[in-house]
Design a protein around this motif. Structure first.
Motif, mmCIF file in Angstrom:
data_model
loop_
_atom_site.group_PDB
_atom_site.id
_atom_site.type_symbol
_atom_site.label_atom_id
_atom_site.label_comp_id
_atom_site.label_asym_id
_atom_site.label_seq_id
_atom_site.Cartn_x
_atom_site.Cartn_y
_atom_site.Cartn_z
ATOM 1 N N ASP A 20 0.817 -1.216 0.000
ATOM 2 C CA ASP A 20 0.000 0.000 0.000
ATOM 3 C C ASP A 20 0.851 1.266 0.000
ATOM 4 O O ASP A 20 0.633 2.176 -0.799
ATOM 5 N N VAL A 21 1.836 1.353 0.897
ATOM 6 C CA VAL A 21 2.618 2.582 1.019
ATOM 7 C C VAL A 21 3.382 2.883 -0.262
ATOM 8 O O VAL A 21 3.337 4.004 -0.790
ATOM 9 N N ARG A 24 1.420 4.128 -3.133
ATOM 10 C CA ARG A 24 1.108 5.554 -3.042
ATOM 11 C C ARG A 24 2.226 6.417 -3.629
ATOM 12 O O ARG A 24 1.990 7.558 -4.037
ATOM 13 N N ILE A 174 1.674 3.012 11.031
ATOM 14 C CA ILE A 174 1.216 3.697 9.809
ATOM 15 C C ILE A 174 -0.309 3.807 9.856
ATOM 16 O O ILE A 174 -1.002 2.837 10.151
ATOM 17 N N TYR A 175 -0.804 4.999 9.537
ATOM 18 C CA TYR A 175 -2.254 5.171 9.495
ATOM 19 C C TYR A 175 -2.666 5.857 8.195
ATOM 20 O O TYR A 175 -1.859 6.463 7.497
ATOM 21 N N ALA A 176 -3.915 5.743 7.866
ATOM 22 C CA ALA A 176 -4.546 6.405 6.729
ATOM 23 C C ALA A 176 -6.044 6.227 6.928
ATOM 24 O O ALA A 176 -6.487 5.582 7.889
ATOM 25 N N ARG A 179 -6.720 2.774 7.263
ATOM 26 C CA ARG A 179 -5.728 2.054 8.070
ATOM 27 C C ARG A 179 -5.803 2.546 9.513
ATOM 28 O O ARG A 179 -4.807 2.937 10.107
ATOM 29 N N HIS A 204 1.382 9.123 8.633
ATOM 30 C CA HIS A 204 0.380 8.877 7.596
ATOM 31 C C HIS A 204 1.044 8.174 6.419
ATOM 32 O O HIS A 204 2.187 8.474 6.059
ATOM 33 N N ALA A 205 0.332 7.239 5.795
ATOM 34 C CA ALA A 205 0.900 6.460 4.690
ATOM 35 C C ALA A 205 1.373 7.356 3.546
ATOM 36 O O ALA A 205 2.393 7.072 2.902
ATOM 37 N N ASP A 206 0.654 8.458 3.282
ATOM 38 C CA ASP A 206 1.078 9.365 2.215
ATOM 39 C C ASP A 206 2.387 10.067 2.557
ATOM 40 O O ASP A 206 3.257 10.252 1.701
ATOM 41 N N LEU A 208 4.689 8.882 4.538
ATOM 42 C CA LEU A 208 5.741 7.871 4.439
ATOM 43 C C LEU A 208 6.149 7.662 2.986
ATOM 44 O O LEU A 208 7.343 7.538 2.677
ATOM 45 N N ALA A 209 5.183 7.638 2.085
ATOM 46 C CA ALA A 209 5.507 7.502 0.660
ATOM 47 C C ALA A 209 6.370 8.662 0.193
ATOM 48 O O ALA A 209 7.334 8.472 -0.568
#
Length: 307
Positions: A20-21, A24, A174-176, A179, A204-206, A208-209
């Motif tokens: 997922d990450v 993104r 990690i959250y979103a 998530r 946040h996953a975004d 982290l990306a």
């Protein structure tokens, strides 16, 4: 080739473990590189093709499938987790063995230049709520964290031998939007009373990306970075915020001894570790700018959209 500050950047990027990450990050990465990613099954390969990625059939649990990886790309992002048991990460060991195979092929001997690894902040173990910088010696308290530390050490040794610029990202929870620990809150799992509760860290996953992309260009060789937002939270407070944003009852609070008796061993292992991660190095060196400075940003958006 992509030019950055006068440096000629390569074109081929291999992602190992495109979940997922890293999915993104693909819109940004695909504009700059030809992106390849490992696929463990036909279904995984089809998903990658739909994302505009070239799938490479490879499974870190089966060494014979990794032979093509040596010399395949100029940059590597390693996001594959270790196995679920043991204290070592044989998957990372097999990966670096396959990548090092390029040294036996003179035409490709200098091709791989940079790598990024997504690890975990769990390698520090319990820090009694103290602020933690990347210079703190790791003291993993669980096999899960020991596997991650083994991966870091394996990758560091490989990067030194092969002269690859490796950036190590130490990542917390990690959250979103999709998530969040809603199932836990809905079950009514207990939390620890606030005065005795442990600190947790989030990203946040975004964001982290974005950090992964920044590390490809700006990460210093063999450097570790905390990738987390600006607001560590007591674990119970985090679950309370999720409950409030979704109009759910807050989890009941109990003493630590009772929590140990009522929660799973995996959850207890998280509750027994408390630390606050210092993210200034990532902001300074990677120039990371957070779209979500805290989980409150996302939860406020949710509350507003449903209010």
């Amino acid at each position: 080739m992509q030019k950055v500050s006068g440096f000629q950047w390569p074109r081929r990027l291999l992602i190992v473990g495109c979940g997922d990450v890293l999915s993104r990050a693909l819109p940004w990465l695909s504009r700059r590189f030809r992106v390849l990613a490992t696929a463990r099954s036909p279904e995984s390969a089809a998903r990658l093709r739909a994302l505009g990625v070239v799938p490479v059939c490879a499974d870190l649990d089966h060494p014979t499938t990794l032979r093509r990886l040596g010399g395949l790309a100029d940059l590597v992002i390693h996001g594959a987790p270790p196995p679920a048991s043991g204290q070592r990460d044989p998957r990372s060991r097999r990966l670096v063995a396959a990548l090092a195979h390029r040294a036996k092929r003179p035409s490709l001997a200098q091709r791989l230049r940079r790598a990024v690894y997504l690890g975990t902040s769990g390698i520090y173990g319990d820090c009694a709520g103290a602020w933690v910088a990347e210079t703190r010696p790791p003291q993993p308290a669980s096999d899960r964290a020991r596997r991650r530390l083994d991966a870091e050490r394996t990758l560091r040794a490989w990067a030194r031998r092969q002269r690859v610029g490796l950036a190590l990202l130490r990542v917390p929870g990690i959250y979103a939007a999709k998530r969040l620990p809603l199932a836990r809150v809905e079950r009514g799992d207990v939390c620890i009373e606030r005065d005795d509760d442990s600190y947790s860290n989030h990203i946040h996953a975004d964001d982290l990306a974005r950090a992964v992309c920044a590390a490809l260009f700006r990460g210093r060789p063999l450097r570790s970075y905390h990738i987390n937002d600006d607001l560590p939270l007591k674990m119970g407070d985090w679950f309370d915020l999720v409950a409030d944003a979704h109009a759910l009852p807050r989890p009941p609070r109990v003493g630590r001894a009772e929590a140990r008796a009522r929660l799973t061993p995996a959850m207890v292992s998280y509750l027994d570790e408390s630390r606050r991660l210092d993210n200034r190095r990532a902001k300074r060196e990677l120039r990371l700018r957070l779209a979500y400075p805290s989980a409150l940003s996302l939860l406020a958006q949710h509350a507003k959209s449903t209010g």
